[in-house]
Design an enzyme around this catalytic site. Sequence first.
Site, PDB file in Angstrom:
ATOM      1  N   SER A  45       0.824  -1.211   0.000  1.00 30.30           N
ATOM      2  CA  SER A  45       0.000   0.000   0.000  1.00 30.30           C
ATOM      3  C   SER A  45       0.856   1.259   0.000  1.00 30.30           C
ATOM      4  O   SER A  45       0.383   2.341  -0.305  1.00 30.30           O
ATOM      5  CB  SER A  45      -0.912   0.020   1.229  1.00 30.30           C
ATOM      6  N   GLY A 220      -4.386  -1.923  -1.011  1.00 32.49           N
ATOM      7  CA  GLY A 220      -3.458  -1.581  -2.079  1.00 32.49           C
ATOM      8  C   GLY A 220      -3.196  -0.100  -2.087  1.00 32.49           C
ATOM      9  O   GLY A 220      -3.795   0.651  -1.309  1.00 32.49           O
ATOM     10  N   GLY A 222      -2.771   3.919  -3.520  1.00 33.14           N
ATOM     11  CA  GLY A 222      -3.344   4.911  -4.426  1.00 33.14           C
ATOM     12  C   GLY A 222      -4.824   5.192  -4.271  1.00 33.14           C
ATOM     13  O   GLY A 222      -5.462   4.813  -3.302  1.00 33.14           O
ATOM     14  N   CYS A 247      -9.583  -1.931   3.281  1.00 30.34           N
ATOM     15  CA  CYS A 247      -8.854  -0.722   2.897  1.00 30.34           C
ATOM     16  C   CYS A 247      -9.194  -0.289   1.472  1.00 30.34           C
ATOM     17  O   CYS A 247     -10.325   0.103   1.225  1.00 30.34           O
ATOM     18  CB  CYS A 247      -7.351  -0.912   3.120  1.00 30.34           C
ATOM     19  N   LEU A 248      -8.251  -0.377   0.522  1.00 33.17           N
ATOM     20  CA  LEU A 248      -8.571  -0.010  -0.867  1.00 33.17           C
ATOM     21  C   LEU A 248      -9.746  -0.857  -1.352  1.00 33.17           C
ATOM     22  O   LEU A 248     -10.641  -0.364  -2.060  1.00 33.17           O
ATOM     23  CB  LEU A 248      -7.346  -0.216  -1.768  1.00 33.17           C
ATOM     24  N   GLN A 251     -12.862   0.686  -0.213  1.00 36.73           N
ATOM     25  CA  GLN A 251     -13.222   1.873  -1.007  1.00 36.73           C
ATOM     26  C   GLN A 251     -13.807   1.459  -2.355  1.00 36.73           C
ATOM     27  O   GLN A 251     -14.793   2.033  -2.820  1.00 36.73           O
ATOM     28  CB  GLN A 251     -11.982   2.755  -1.210  1.00 36.73           C
ATOM     29  N   ASN A 289      -4.077   2.482   7.289  1.00 35.86           N
ATOM     30  CA  ASN A 289      -3.126   2.993   6.319  1.00 35.86           C
ATOM     31  C   ASN A 289      -3.860   3.391   5.057  1.00 35.86           C
ATOM     32  O   ASN A 289      -3.995   2.598   4.130  1.00 35.86           O
ATOM     33  CB  ASN A 289      -2.074   1.913   6.018  1.00 35.86           C
ATOM     34  N   TYR A 292      -7.471   7.864   1.393  1.00 36.02           N
ATOM     35  CA  TYR A 292      -8.811   8.165   0.855  1.00 36.02           C
ATOM     36  C   TYR A 292      -9.856   7.583   1.778  1.00 36.02           C
ATOM     37  O   TYR A 292      -9.584   6.645   2.539  1.00 36.02           O
ATOM     38  CB  TYR A 292      -8.972   7.569  -0.540  1.00 36.02           C
ATOM     39  N   HIS A 330      -7.334  -2.341   8.977  1.00 29.58           N
ATOM     40  CA  HIS A 330      -6.652  -3.602   8.674  1.00 29.58           C
ATOM     41  C   HIS A 330      -6.835  -4.651   9.763  1.00 29.58           C
ATOM     42  O   HIS A 330      -6.096  -4.653  10.743  1.00 29.58           O
ATOM     43  CB  HIS A 330      -5.157  -3.344   8.447  1.00 29.58           C
ATOM     44  N   GLU A 332      -5.942  -7.558   9.666  1.00 26.01           N
ATOM     45  CA  GLU A 332      -4.769  -8.425   9.712  1.00 26.01           C
ATOM     46  C   GLU A 332      -3.619  -7.773  10.487  1.00 26.01           C
ATOM     47  O   GLU A 332      -2.575  -8.404  10.694  1.00 26.01           O
ATOM     48  CB  GLU A 332      -4.316  -8.761   8.278  1.00 26.01           C
TER      49      GLU A 332
END
Lengths: 356, 1070
Positions: A45, A220, A222, A247-248, A251, A289, A292, A330, A332
């Site tokens: 990430s 991931g 960006g 996370c990503l 989103q 982490n 966005y 997260h 994990e």
Amino acid sequence: MKSVLVLEDGTYFPGEGFGQKGETAGEVVFNTCMTGYQEITTDPSYNGQIVTMTYPLVGNYGFNGEDNESYKTHVQGFIVKELCVEPNNWRNTTDPDEYFRKNNIIGLKGIDTRALTQHIRSHGSMFGIISTECGNVDILLEKLKAKMQEKRSLVMEVTTPEPYLIPGGGNTVALLDFGVKRNIIRSLQKRGCNIYVLPASSTAEEILSVNPDGVLVSNGPGDPKDLPGAKAVLQQLLGKKPLFGICLGHQLLGLSLGGNTYKLKFGHHGGNHPVKDFITGRCYITSQNHNYALEKDFSSDIEITHMNVNDNTVEGFRHKTLPVLSVQYHPEAAPGPQDSAYLFDEFIKMMQHAKC
Amino acid sequence: MPKRSDIKKVLVIGSGPIIIGQAAEFDYSGTQACKSLKEEGIEVVLVNSNPATIMTDGETADKIYIEPITLEFVKKIIEKERPDGILASLGGQTGLNMAVQLANDGILERLGIELLGTSLQSIKKAEDRELFKKTMQEINEKVPHSAIVNNLEDAVAFVESVGFPIIIRPAYTLGGTGGGIAKNMEEFRYICGKGLKLSMINQVLLEQSVAGWKEIEYEVMRDGSDNCIIICNMENFDPVGVHTGDSIVVAPSQTLSDMEYQMLRSASIKIIRALEIKGGCNIQFALNPESYEYVVIEVNPRVSRSSALASKATGYPIARVAAKIAIGLNLDEIRNSVTQNTFACFEPSLDYIVTKVPRWPFDKFTTADRSLGTQMKATGEVMAIGRTFEESLLKAIDSLDIKLNYQLGLKLFDSKTPDELRDVLKTPRDERIFAIFKALQKGISVEEIVSITKVDSFFIHKLQNIVLLADEIKNAGIAWLDYDLYIRAKKIGFGDSYIANLVNVPLDTVLELRQKYPIKPVYKIVDTCAGEFEAVTPYYYSTYEERDDVVVSKRNKVLVIGSGPIRIGQGIEFDYCSVHSVRTLKELGIESIIINNNPETVSTDFDTSDKLYFEPLTKECVLDIIRKEKPEGIIVQFGGQTAINLAEPLHKEGVKILGTSVKSIDIAEDRDKFLKLLDELNIPIPEGSTAFSVKQAKTIANRIGYPVLVRPSYVLGGRAMEIVYNDKSLEEYMKMAVDLSAKHPVLIDKYINGREAEVDGICDGEEVLIPGIFEHVERAGIHSGDSIAVYPPHKLSQKIKDTITDYTMKLAKALKTVGLFNIQFVIDKEDRVYVIEVNPRASRTIPIMSKITGIPMVNVATRLIMGETLRGLGYKPGLAKESKFTAVKAPVFSFAKLTTVDTFLGPEMKSTGEVMGVDRDYHHALYKALIASGLSIPTGGSVLFVTGERDREDCIRMASRFSRLGFRLMADEDTFVWLKEEGMKAELVPTDNILEYVKSDKVSLVISTPAKEGIPGRLGFSVRRTAMEYNTPCITASDTTNAVLDILEHMAGKKETQIYALDEYSVQTK
């Protein structure tokens, strides 16, 4: 070895270089974890980002062969107040400077990292360039501007190029790899899952072809809006298979359900973020982490299940009728608190339930 | 869950007097908790016997009882106040033990009073060794191999099966009292026997030793909805084997990977859930340095010294939050008062390193065993914050105020050979950190030191960095001390004094260099969040970096110098004074700034002053802050001798000392100038003179006549003071004292065996207010800090009081005192009054005098310092009208923790704390004070006399009084003879059996007055130590014994003792 960090607004921090020599540019973010620097340097990430650690002593327990979060390091650069020269831990195999050199990471130490953190806090995350070759701020700013024009596909740089299988006796999980952390895979393995790790560009047909019991949409790097293809794929999977976003991945699931994402001023990077779970009424300290976040109201089908206690950003949702579970943080951990590992159990339950 | 609506009135139990293992941290946490409850609209009732606390101030709680924390008295308070709940987890072990007693008594159930916060069952689960072990086993958490035994036979059987070394911990004691590590059967039998006796439930835990493993602590909080957070973890520099209170501790942990950190974090949460703790707790782990293996050593189900440290280290107010959890609030409903924009449900992230170093009392107890083990010995601690480990450690050492030839104690082990140093390193001792430095300097390798000490090599390498840079500076000399080297020295944490010492120039030369370059520190905020959020808390530490977080306001400001670590002679009372001064400045609209380095105190709470600088109290650090803040002036008179000592050096730098001038301070402290002043004022002082040599000393002593009182000039808490009876002992003393302080001569005074009195006065430079006179129960010769003191005077005639008043007024005016001062008097048999000494500063009796008279002495003094006048404030000069109540101050000792220290009282101060007893008459007040101090006064049984020839007459009088009260008399061989000569019946206890008697239940009270300065091995010494260790009441002064007899005679068959709230007697009359 002299080195300097120049930010896009012209602020500069002269210090000392470590690890690899040269120049590197990326978005500068700060991480408030007090331990777990090895996990951070190997977290996909962080692809494209220069990470500064707010805790001033880094490298105290060295580096080992076990705490990597992927097959290689991903940070674009690494900034610390002090890098330990004489680390000690029973698992230590590689001393810090050697680690950064071997992994081609350009490091900067000896700067006032708190000042840098406060600068980012006040002005928002911004791009920066570290150089061990040149101390001329104007020249470096020019170079930085050029670098910022380059359009990178951060996810495509870190996703697996080919599908692969990690066999297990339990539920079959299709893991959409946008830059998955190894501890997500370990968490599934611990629960006996049969895991197909699939490239980020996989189509719905390709995903369904492994006949998964559930799909995990990974973390991931960006902006999720840079991945319109993924959004479309997830829309096709909705209702067909249980989905779990992290996370990503969270989103992207949000976008696919009609939500919208926006960029946070300086993101959340740390292991101490409190999250309130509205279903249980409980609070969890989470590892985070991301730069966005999802906007609050997007679909009447969706129930927001988790919110950040500090800034009220969305931390988790579920679909009112379909098997969709999604969190911004997260579960994990690695690094950070392990309090939310139970979410993997929920994912397993969701898959079991869908099978009946 | 929102706040509970059924809890409207809460009784908070304080921790009582300061003793080793239970110090100022409970005033800090208790005060914070009371404030926190009041914020929520709760009516707070408080009981605490320690008057020298902010906690027992009128504004802290709604109703305050300064009464003994015993079942008898707390029950009376409960009956009278009928609270809805009791909060006991903020009063240390004293509070918890009281909660257990109250519950067992049945009063809580009978009156429907709830124990708030952690339940009794949970307390038992954490504190009862067997239950704890069982609970840990249920959740698969490992504890060391152990057994719980109630008698010596079972103990021996267990140790025979597991072998040595073995750790012995008594149940329900604090600071590891009575515990220890035994390496053989003899030690084992001794420690174990003692432990069984000291435990409230006659229970000890025997435990496999994991000495050498890493000792890691977690501070955990849990609310009623089962939300759990970690405030902070800490790593002990010293491996397992040294009590954490005696260890150098860093926060956060330095050598743990995230895997290890999270493993122990998850275990902590599992444990706090299994124990169902509501509020805060401290969990100690031993972690194998070579694997993931760990064991749980201990859980404290309450706020503790560690939680106070964690609060100061992170900025997270644990006690405040724990109090709110106790009344039903959840972590996500409580605001983070540091950022004000976030909530209490988060885990602090640090962007600095905190180091705590203990402060031990071995400078006072020169005969004490200095080795460190499972029994805590430190009286206090300092904390320092830095951006590197080296910086935070060196700042902490600078904060100790021990003057060990500056930071590394260079000279201390200079003469030792490497082999001798290796030997020193083997046993953990208070000075071990300095021995490690010296060993590194003498070329012993890091690896070897690690193998001897088991301290993690991470830390030893850091110490090596310090030593290498020191060598480099030494080698460079002043000629090569360029900008680059100097800034490196500052970044690693070297004080300018140390740098000057290394390059062998006066401090001023280095200070000039610093102005030239220029180099100055920046100040950073302790913000709980590593800079992630904006913080409003004005809590700062210095470092040598780029950005400064401090915004200097345009307001008028005054700097108050704190008193540093708690030590014998300089206790919590000076923190009390500092806090009141700061509060008064706030009232006056002046920006108050405090500098201090003691993490246990209220003065270092982030909302006490307008700005808090957590820094060493050295000239350099104070001056840096003054140059930054540019205050109107500084106040030094409330921070004890530590602050007073800074007055002159700062004055020389042009700093304005507010209040009593530096010149006056000098007159009061310089013997010759002081004598001259007294002479001018026609005030008598015991005859005496100053000696620079042994010969001179003998001449003086013989001229004025033995016994004489000898002491070095410039003393703190009666350090190295002795009464000497002949030339031989004088010679011995001089040998030691001259060695002790080569710069300062020795003072020799006629010892007047008279009554003592002391006065705390307030002066505006022209007029003097004397709130009251304290009369000491014990005659001169016992340090005023160790004497029982009575207000108003019990036996002083009006004429004496008038003379004392007259001398006090004259002296204060002549010294042009502005603010507080203290004068000690001695009154001889002919009722002549002599002045013994004047302290131009606050004294340890200020809190008691303020409380009993209702005159807020520090508030008034601060106002006078800032220019107001006594008359302007409405006070009539002179001796204030006496209160209708009597207050008695009694000292409290920590002898149980300090082996091989004689318990008799003399001119050297030995007490660590004090209590106050208040009642309408002397006897009841005295009774309360003695009970509160922990003396159990027997009402019958046998009294054993072991007395010296000097006390023969006293002894006979006391014996007959005991006899009349129905006590049986027992006596050692000498005393037996005198008693027989007087026709009194006593049982002769042969010398060989005497210790057995003291250990057994045959003796209910021991009277042992010392014949001579206590020497280990002598009978009196052994008797006193044995009595101490076996909890047999023992009195060492005849005046104290007579006071006890007064009580026994007066109170026999009288009605019950009443309780009084502060507002009943602390009424201010002007």
